[in-house]
Design a protein around this motif. Sequence first.
Motif, PDB file in Angstrom:
ATOM      1  N   PRO A   2       1.961   1.564  90.198  1.00 54.61           N
ATOM      2  CA  PRO A   2       1.543   2.647  91.080  1.00 54.61           C
ATOM      3  C   PRO A   2       2.757   3.353  91.660  1.00 54.61           C
ATOM      4  O   PRO A   2       3.772   2.744  91.965  1.00 54.61           O
ATOM      5  CB  PRO A   2       0.740   1.965  92.186  1.00 54.61           C
ATOM      6  N   ASN A   7      -2.052   7.222  95.616  1.00 55.13           N
ATOM      7  CA  ASN A   7      -3.240   6.516  96.058  1.00 55.13           C
ATOM      8  C   ASN A   7      -3.950   5.795  94.915  1.00 55.13           C
ATOM      9  O   ASN A   7      -5.167   5.832  94.794  1.00 55.13           O
ATOM     10  CB  ASN A   7      -4.211   7.452  96.790  1.00 55.13           C
ATOM     11  N   TYR A   9      -3.975   1.937  93.128  1.00 53.00           N
ATOM     12  CA  TYR A   9      -3.540   0.578  93.390  1.00 53.00           C
ATOM     13  C   TYR A   9      -4.172  -0.389  92.391  1.00 53.00           C
ATOM     14  O   TYR A   9      -5.299  -0.173  91.949  1.00 53.00           O
ATOM     15  CB  TYR A   9      -3.957   0.133  94.793  1.00 53.00           C
ATOM     16  N   ARG A  11      -5.900  -3.870  91.987  1.00 54.48           N
ATOM     17  CA  ARG A  11      -6.606  -4.818  92.835  1.00 54.48           C
ATOM     18  C   ARG A  11      -6.366  -6.248  92.363  1.00 54.48           C
ATOM     19  O   ARG A  11      -5.903  -6.474  91.255  1.00 54.48           O
ATOM     20  CB  ARG A  11      -8.106  -4.506  92.788  1.00 54.48           C
ATOM     21  N   TRP A  16      -8.187  -1.288  88.565  1.00 53.09           N
ATOM     22  CA  TRP A  16      -7.382  -0.278  89.270  1.00 53.09           C
ATOM     23  C   TRP A  16      -8.300   0.524  90.165  1.00 53.09           C
ATOM     24  O   TRP A  16      -9.446   0.800  89.811  1.00 53.09           O
ATOM     25  CB  TRP A  16      -6.687   0.641  88.273  1.00 53.09           C
TER      26      TRP A  16
END
Length: 177
Positions: A2, A7, A9, A11, A16
């Motif tokens: 990222p 914005n 990310y 997880r 994603w």
Amino acid sequence: MPRRGENVYKRKDGRWEGRILKADGKYCYVYAKTYKEVKNKQKNYKEHIKPREIKQQRPVESAAELFACWLQGDIINHVKASTFGNYFSCMQHYVIPFFEKPGNESLTEYSVARFTAFINQYTTLSEAYKRKILTVFKTALKEIVKGWPTYSVIMEAVKLPKTKTRRCRYSQSMNSG
């Protein structure tokens, strides 16, 4: 993977997550198995959103309307989505409601000084958040009153709270020992 300001990310579950700021100041989330899929979903979402239009049939009369117009204006294209979210929150919760109250409708040195005092006397807010609100307020005010003959007088009425400097524990123990 990222990158800053996108914005997007990864997880913990391996998916994603992408975050998109909507026109009302809230976020919409998209999910996918890969970074590239999330970026495509964000791009598609943004392409299908209508650009925000400034609805201004009559001249702006009150200070609250001036701040609302500033928020709906070109500022969204000049700052990151998260920054705009912070601006939106500060303006909607503190600035606009204050200038909608009777006696505060016009933008004068007196009303700006009263708003600054109002925020500084707010006991439930931290000093850092008070400073943040007043900084956003000053940013908007600077754009709104640019070119006014009373520009410098109005801008000087905004007083940011003083930050308290803390001494490091290490330096205190060195001085006392």
